[in-house]
Write a protein that holds these residues in place. Structure first.
Motif, PDB file in Angstrom:
ATOM      1  N   ARG A 240       1.885  -4.362  -6.114  1.00 39.98           N
ATOM      2  CA  ARG A 240       2.994  -4.666  -5.222  1.00 39.98           C
ATOM      3  C   ARG A 240       4.001  -5.575  -5.929  1.00 39.98           C
ATOM      4  O   ARG A 240       5.208  -5.412  -5.784  1.00 39.98           O
ATOM      5  CB  ARG A 240       2.487  -5.352  -3.944  1.00 39.98           C
ATOM      6  CG  ARG A 240       1.875  -4.426  -2.925  1.00 39.98           C
ATOM      7  CD  ARG A 240       2.905  -3.455  -2.315  1.00 39.98           C
ATOM      8  NE  ARG A 240       4.031  -4.175  -1.761  1.00 39.98           N
ATOM      9  CZ  ARG A 240       5.276  -4.006  -2.159  1.00 39.98           C
ATOM     10  NH1 ARG A 240       5.550  -3.125  -3.107  1.00 39.98           N
ATOM     11  NH2 ARG A 240       6.252  -4.694  -1.623  1.00 39.98           N
TER      12      ARG A 240
ATOM     13  N   ARG B 197     -10.074  -4.900  -5.016  1.00 39.01           N
ATOM     14  CA  ARG B 197      -9.126  -4.090  -4.248  1.00 39.01           C
ATOM     15  C   ARG B 197      -7.914  -4.926  -3.828  1.00 39.01           C
ATOM     16  O   ARG B 197      -6.760  -4.524  -4.022  1.00 39.01           O
ATOM     17  CB  ARG B 197      -9.819  -3.498  -3.016  1.00 39.01           C
ATOM     18  CG  ARG B 197      -8.895  -2.642  -2.143  1.00 39.01           C
ATOM     19  CD  ARG B 197      -9.591  -2.170  -0.886  1.00 39.01           C
ATOM     20  NE  ARG B 197     -10.696  -1.260  -1.180  1.00 39.01           N
ATOM     21  CZ  ARG B 197     -11.975  -1.580  -1.119  1.00 39.01           C
ATOM     22  NH1 ARG B 197     -12.334  -2.821  -0.736  1.00 39.01           N
ATOM     23  NH2 ARG B 197     -12.913  -0.700  -1.413  1.00 39.01           N
TER      24      ARG B 197
ATOM     25  N   ASP C   9      -2.389   0.293   2.153  1.00 40.70           N
ATOM     26  CA  ASP C   9      -3.359  -0.564   1.473  1.00 40.70           C
ATOM     27  C   ASP C   9      -4.761  -0.298   1.998  1.00 40.70           C
ATOM     28  O   ASP C   9      -5.650  -1.136   1.921  1.00 40.70           O
ATOM     29  CB  ASP C   9      -2.992  -2.038   1.658  1.00 40.70           C
ATOM     30  CG  ASP C   9      -3.027  -2.454   3.122  1.00 40.70           C
ATOM     31  OD1 ASP C   9      -2.823  -1.593   3.994  1.00 40.70           O
ATOM     32  OD2 ASP C   9      -3.260  -3.654   3.400  1.00 40.70           O
TER      33      ASP C   9
ATOM     34  N   ILE D 179      -6.604   3.951  -2.224  1.00 39.80           N
ATOM     35  CA  ILE D 179      -6.775   2.541  -2.560  1.00 39.80           C
ATOM     36  C   ILE D 179      -8.201   2.283  -3.049  1.00 39.80           C
ATOM     37  O   ILE D 179      -8.426   1.487  -3.966  1.00 39.80           O
ATOM     38  CB  ILE D 179      -6.439   1.650  -1.355  1.00 39.80           C
ATOM     39  CG1 ILE D 179      -4.974   1.831  -0.970  1.00 39.80           C
ATOM     40  CG2 ILE D 179      -6.734   0.185  -1.655  1.00 39.80           C
ATOM     41  CD1 ILE D 179      -3.992   1.443  -2.060  1.00 39.80           C
TER      42      ILE D 179
ATOM     43  N   ASN E  84       2.760   4.134  -2.291  1.00 40.01           N
ATOM     44  CA  ASN E  84       1.399   3.612  -2.320  1.00 40.01           C
ATOM     45  C   ASN E  84       1.256   2.645  -3.495  1.00 40.01           C
ATOM     46  O   ASN E  84       1.721   2.934  -4.610  1.00 40.01           O
ATOM     47  CB  ASN E  84       0.384   4.744  -2.483  1.00 40.01           C
ATOM     48  CG  ASN E  84       0.335   5.652  -1.271  1.00 40.01           C
ATOM     49  OD1 ASN E  84       0.738   5.250  -0.184  1.00 40.01           O
ATOM     50  ND2 ASN E  84      -0.159   6.862  -1.459  1.00 40.01           N
ATOM     51  N   PRO E  85       0.609   1.503  -3.313  1.00 42.18           N
ATOM     52  CA  PRO E  85       0.439   0.541  -4.407  1.00 42.18           C
ATOM     53  C   PRO E  85      -0.702   0.932  -5.332  1.00 42.18           C
ATOM     54  O   PRO E  85      -1.642   0.167  -5.551  1.00 42.18           O
ATOM     55  CB  PRO E  85       0.156  -0.767  -3.661  1.00 42.18           C
ATOM     56  CG  PRO E  85      -0.549  -0.324  -2.418  1.00 42.18           C
ATOM     57  CD  PRO E  85       0.070   0.990  -2.035  1.00 42.18           C
ATOM     58  N   THR E  86      -0.618   2.143  -5.858  1.00 44.15           N
ATOM     59  CA  THR E  86      -1.656   2.625  -6.780  1.00 44.15           C
ATOM     60  C   THR E  86      -1.121   2.791  -8.200  1.00 44.15           C
ATOM     61  O   THR E  86      -1.833   3.255  -9.086  1.00 44.15           O
ATOM     62  CB  THR E  86      -2.217   3.978  -6.296  1.00 44.15           C
ATOM     63  OG1 THR E  86      -1.128   4.893  -6.083  1.00 44.15           O
ATOM     64  CG2 THR E  86      -2.983   3.808  -4.996  1.00 44.15           C
TER      65      THR E  86
ATOM     66  N   VAL F 265      -4.029  -4.351  -5.370  1.00 46.94           N
ATOM     67  CA  VAL F 265      -2.906  -4.023  -4.492  1.00 46.94           C
ATOM     68  C   VAL F 265      -1.787  -5.045  -4.654  1.00 46.94           C
ATOM     69  O   VAL F 265      -0.602  -4.689  -4.791  1.00 46.94           O
ATOM     70  CB  VAL F 265      -3.371  -3.945  -3.017  1.00 46.94           C
ATOM     71  CG1 VAL F 265      -2.175  -3.901  -2.075  1.00 46.94           C
ATOM     72  CG2 VAL F 265      -4.244  -2.714  -2.809  1.00 46.94           C
TER      73      VAL F 265
END
Length: 392
Positions: free
Chosen positions: A244, A236, A167, A172, A129-131, A240
């Protein structure tokens, strides 16, 4: 060398059967061992001692006849008989170096096969996850997943490496709220910090980049910071892309390259998630109870039925996973391998059940899964807890 020598001994045994020395060739393969003392040869076999009683002769005599029956070959230089009937084999010295010559001559083609016959296989791995930044557990998944891809390519498969990232969804949203809070000058110690917000220092870095209008180039997108701390959607998208980019940089440094990045949001934008739910309803594998929509996963081997749509609205996390894997099937991948952490074990049955419930001709047991054990980080004998949300 053992398989080659075993084949030669088997041929000699067949010759002894033809000569009437033995009644039949034994079903089990000859046992071949490496002598502890190098002066006793390179390899040793006790087959004469095993078969002597059946042949009605002394083990050493049978060993002598077996040596005489060995076919001409480029492997065995000479043999001798030791003790009660062991056969010691001395391998031609050149045979030990022949494999080196073969490797040098073959180059990158050495040991490659065409088992896959050019068929398509997709390997999905990492899919973080791009968190937040990648951690050592993602590194383990990257190493295993990329190695699977390389092995499959070496055996004739046409491999596609795919990274699926979420995403969309609550995590997210929590990321966006955390970056927004930093952009508004708040910090995690304040009471109005988002309840499930991310607290790591990287959140402040992302907020600063957004406010300064930085342009971020990730592997699959380019976006410029909108500067407006009130525009949650813009925050947001920027957050992301920013995370990424960092993940891409880490993976490239690790020499792991992906062919495709697949966005969870595209499943909602294209209507694939809704269509998946409607199909499962239409074929009769769902029911409503307590204002929630359930999937009869017990029809496909699960221990209990699973909620698809929660009573308060919104789909549970495995529903887009089913839609995503249906998309993989529609793209023509007869073989799909997912490399994931052991914490994903419980999702395997649910995803497969959802795919079977679509009645789309997807085989049972598709996709395949390779799970790696979770990484435990230790410091001075104590376990260190890793948490993106806590920033540790």
């Amino acid at each position: 060398m053992k398989p080659e020598l075993a084949a030669l001994i088997s041929e000699a045994l067949e010759q002894l059967v033809s000569d009437g020395v033995l009644a039949e060739v034994p079903e089990s393969a000859p046992q071949i061992d490496r002598p502890k003392d190098p002066s006793h040869g390179d390899l040793s076999c006790n087959i004469a001692m095993v078969l002597a009683k059946r042949a009605g002769m002394a083990p050493r005599e049978l060993a002598s006849q077996l040596i005489a029956a060995l076919p001409d070959n480029a492997l065995v230089d000479r043999c001798d008989i030791a003790g009660p009937g062991f056969i010691n084999f001395f391998i031609y010295p050149g045979h030990h170096t022949e494999v080196v010559r073969t490797i040098l001559e073959s180059g990158a083609a050495y040991w490659r096969t065409n088992t896959g016959g050019g068929r398509r296989v997709q390997v999905e791995f990492v899919s973080a996850n791009p968190t937040g930044p990648l951690h050592v557990g993602h590194g383990r998944g990257a190493a295993i997943g990329d190695s699977l891809g390389r092995l499959l390519e070496a055996t004739g498969w046409s491999v596609q490496r795919e990274f699926y990232y979420n995403d969309a969804g609550q995590q997210i949203n929590n990321l966006a709220l955390s970056v927004q809070a930093r952009a508004l000058g708040k910090d995690p110690n304040q009471p109005d910090w988002p309840a499930d917000g991310y607290q790591g220092g990287y959140i402040e870095d992302v907020a600063s980049a957004y406010l300064s209008g930085e342009t971020v180039q990730a592997a699959d997108r380019e976006i410029t910071g909108g500067r407006d701390p009130e525009d949650l959607d813009a925050i947001r998208d920027f957050a992301v892309a920013c995370l990424r980019r960092e993940q891409d940089q880490d993976l490239r440094a690790f020499q792991v390259i992906f062919d495709k990045y697949f966005l969870e949001s595209s499943l909602y934008d294209s209507g694939a998630v809704e269509e998946t739910v409607k199909t499962l309803q239409r074929v009769g594998h769902t029911y409503e109870e307590q204002d929630a929509l359930w999937l009869r996963t017990t029809d496909f081997g699960d221990d209990k039925d699973r909620v698809m749509r929660k009573s308060e609205g919104g789909y549970t996390y495995f529903v887009p996973d089913v839609a995503y894997h249906h998309n993989k099937w529609q793209r023509g991948y007869e073989r799909v391998i997912n490399e994931q952490g052991a914490d994903h074990h419980s999702t395997i049955t649910r995803v497969r059940a959802g795919l079977q419930g679509l009645d789309a001709g997807i085989p049972e047991g598709w996709p395949e899964y390779v799970l790696h054990q979770m990484v435990t980080v230790m410091r001075e004998g104590a376990e260190v807890r890793l948490s993106k949300r806590a920033g540790s």
